[in-house]
Scaffold this active site. Structure first.
Site, short mmCIF file in Angstrom:
data_model
loop_
_atom_site.label_atom_id
_atom_site.label_comp_id
_atom_site.label_asym_id
_atom_site.label_seq_id
_atom_site.Cartn_x
_atom_site.Cartn_y
_atom_site.Cartn_z
N PHE A 119 36.69 29.96 48.68
CA PHE A 119 36.20 31.30 48.38
C PHE A 119 36.99 31.87 47.21
O PHE A 119 38.20 32.04 47.30
CB PHE A 119 36.32 32.24 49.59
CG PHE A 119 35.58 33.52 49.38
CD1 PHE A 119 34.25 33.66 49.79
CD2 PHE A 119 36.18 34.59 48.74
CE1 PHE A 119 33.55 34.84 49.56
CE2 PHE A 119 35.48 35.78 48.50
CZ PHE A 119 34.16 35.90 48.92
N ASP A 155 44.68 29.85 43.27
CA ASP A 155 44.12 31.14 43.67
C ASP A 155 44.98 31.68 44.81
O ASP A 155 44.82 31.28 45.97
CB ASP A 155 42.66 30.98 44.10
CG ASP A 155 42.04 32.32 44.52
OD1 ASP A 155 42.81 33.28 44.74
OD2 ASP A 155 40.80 32.40 44.62
N LYS A 205 44.25 41.75 45.55
CA LYS A 205 44.47 42.30 46.90
C LYS A 205 45.76 43.12 47.00
O LYS A 205 45.83 44.22 46.50
CB LYS A 205 44.41 41.17 47.92
CG LYS A 205 43.00 40.54 47.99
CD LYS A 205 42.78 39.77 49.25
CE LYS A 205 41.50 38.98 49.26
NZ LYS A 205 40.39 39.59 49.96
#
Ligand code: PLP
Length: 461
Positions: free
Chosen positions: A157, A243, A272
């Site tokens: 993802f 990532d 985030k």
């Protein structure tokens, strides 16, 4: 003159804050996303949350909840950390968005990121989200290597914008948007042999990978996989993009999850929690070499930009976040508390038939359930969502399923959790497993709730 009388209604912020729960649900159903409103209602998240501090969130009826979802990894510091709010107040008069200048705050965050990230990562491009950071990394890889193809892992993802979804390994998110960005190819996560075979074609600009797959269901790759992948990339002229959007900034018990294997990526992406749980921010950090091959001339330096990227408030939140994370060594707390939660949840899993596996690292933990047999009227897509709904309704614990694997609940609380919080969550999880035993018990509970809600919706109209 514009005819202002033709504007039907505007809602002031004060009125919005005052709106009833019914109004909020109604607006979501009418103006935002009715499907989402219905799913949230089904699992009991149709509450009006009004306050949040640290690990706790409060609803309008004064109920207190324990947040073990942590904004999908955005809440490493907890909600509304007073030092983040203070940092934002400190720069209240500072020009927040003045692109035609060099911000002292953005520059300082760039240097700090270069100092804390592994290896030779040095140059940062700032953006506003994880998906944007993915986009930046993919474009930088192409322009820097002159190659076009991108390799990514199945079940990964990396975001839902067109470029990011082209390297997000779930058909459900890709197929409705075909054709995607061309020359993006996927391979099995954790399989070094297949990775080697692909990289040897020497056609890949980059291999993008999560050190632990978050939305994929909290999948930890085999030991040594990331280090081997790093070497294979180097040997074949492919850039290694780590990532760390979800795993970074202390989440897995190290500042970055790639550090477990001493991997030195060519590009790392963050987002985030970099915004301290308050500001949106994304960052794509690359080595000097990669950057200068891509954008290192006046002619090329503006090929990839973002209006809000590097705004002062987001960067101030980023600087303060890193200061707090390091000063309080929250990564170590994540490691210790994570080990304790993992152990307790594993003990519960051994006792009950419902749970297939508990896995994870630090405070990124997943509980996978056995796939249910077909239950009329309920999609197997939402089993973990149903368990999460029960944890919410009966124990006031906020959790959610992982996007690519709806059979997995994630436990991803702020890194400031205490032993007391951990024990409460483990005991509550045992409470759910003991009471409902199998999927049918859980489905029955949710069905009852759906019927009630359906009647409630009718009343709302
Ligand atoms: N990368 C990873 C590993 C993620 O977990 C996510 C989001 O969950 C993203 C990228 C995309 O981030 P965003 O939702 O901010 O676009």
């Amino acid at each position: 003159m514009i005819d202002l009388t033709s504007i039907k209604d505007i809602i002031t912020l004060e009125e919005a804050l005052d709106s009833s729960k019914k109004e909020v649900i109604g607006r979501y159903r009418t103006y935002i996303n009715p499907g989402l409103a219905s799913i949230l209602s089904m699992v009991g998240y149709d509450k009006k949350f009004t306050k949040a501090h640290g690990v706790n969130v409060f609803d309008s009826e004064g109920n207190k909840y324990l947040d073990f979802l942590g904004g999908y990894g955005s809440m490493n510091l907890g909600h509304n950390h007073p030092e983040i709010i203070e940092a934002l107040n400190k720069i209240a008069d500072f020009p927040n968005i003045l692109q035609i200048s060099m911000s002292s705050v953005a520059g300082a965050l760039g240097e700090t990121l270069a100092n804390i990230t592994p290896g030779n990562l040095k140059k940062t491009f700032f953006c506003n989200s994880g998906a944007e950071a993915t986009e930046a990394a993919l474009k930088l890889s192409r322009i820097s290597t002159g190659r076009k193809a991108i390799l990514y892992a199945e079940n990964s993802f990396h975001g839902k914008t067109l470029g990011a979804v082209s390297v997000t390994g779930r058909k459900k998110y890709q197929e409705p948007f075909f054709p995607l960005v061309p020359e993006c190819f996927s391979i099995a996560y954790g399989d070094v042999d297949v990775l080697e075979k692909e990289l040897k074609t020497k056609k890949y600009a980059a291999f993008i990978v999560e050190p632990i797959q978050g939305e994929g269901g909290i999948i930890v790759p085999p030991n040594g996989y990331l280090k081997d992948a790093e070497k294979l990339c180097k040997d074949n002229g492919t850039l290694f993009i780590a990532d760390e959007v979800q795993t970074g900034l202390g989440r897995t018990g190290n500042l970055f999850a790639t550090q477990y294997e001493r991997v030195e990526p060519d590009i790392m992406i963050l987002s985030k929690s970099l915004g301290g749980g308050v500001m949106p921010i994304g960052a794509c950090i690359s080595t000097e070499e990669v950057w200068s091959k891509g954008y290192g001339s006046r002619d090329r330096c503006l090929l990839h930009t973002s209006t809000f990227g590097g705004n002062a408030r987001a960067c101030a939140a980023g600087l303060k976040t890193i200061e707090i994370l390091i000063r309080e060594d929250l990564a170590t707390n994540a490691r210790i508390k994570g080990e304790s939660l993992l152990k307790s949840l594993k003990e519960v899993a051994e006792k009950y038939q419902l749970v297939k596996e508990i896995r994870g690292r630090g405070l990124l933990i997943g509980a996978e359930f056995y796939e249910p047999k077909i239950v009329k009227g309920l999609s197997k897509e939402y089993l973990a969502g149903m368990v999460s709904g029960i944890l919410n309704q009966q124990y006031h614990i906020i959790t959610a399923y992982t996007l690519n694997n709806p059979n997995v609940i994630r436990f991803e609380p702020p890194l400031i959790v205490t032993d007391e919080h951990i024990d409460y969550v483990a005991d509550s999880f045992e409470g759910v497993c003991k009471k409902y035993k199998g999927f049918s018990g859980i489905a029955l509970n949710v069905s009852k709730r759906m019927i009630k809600k359906h009647m409630g919706f009718k009343k709302l109209k």
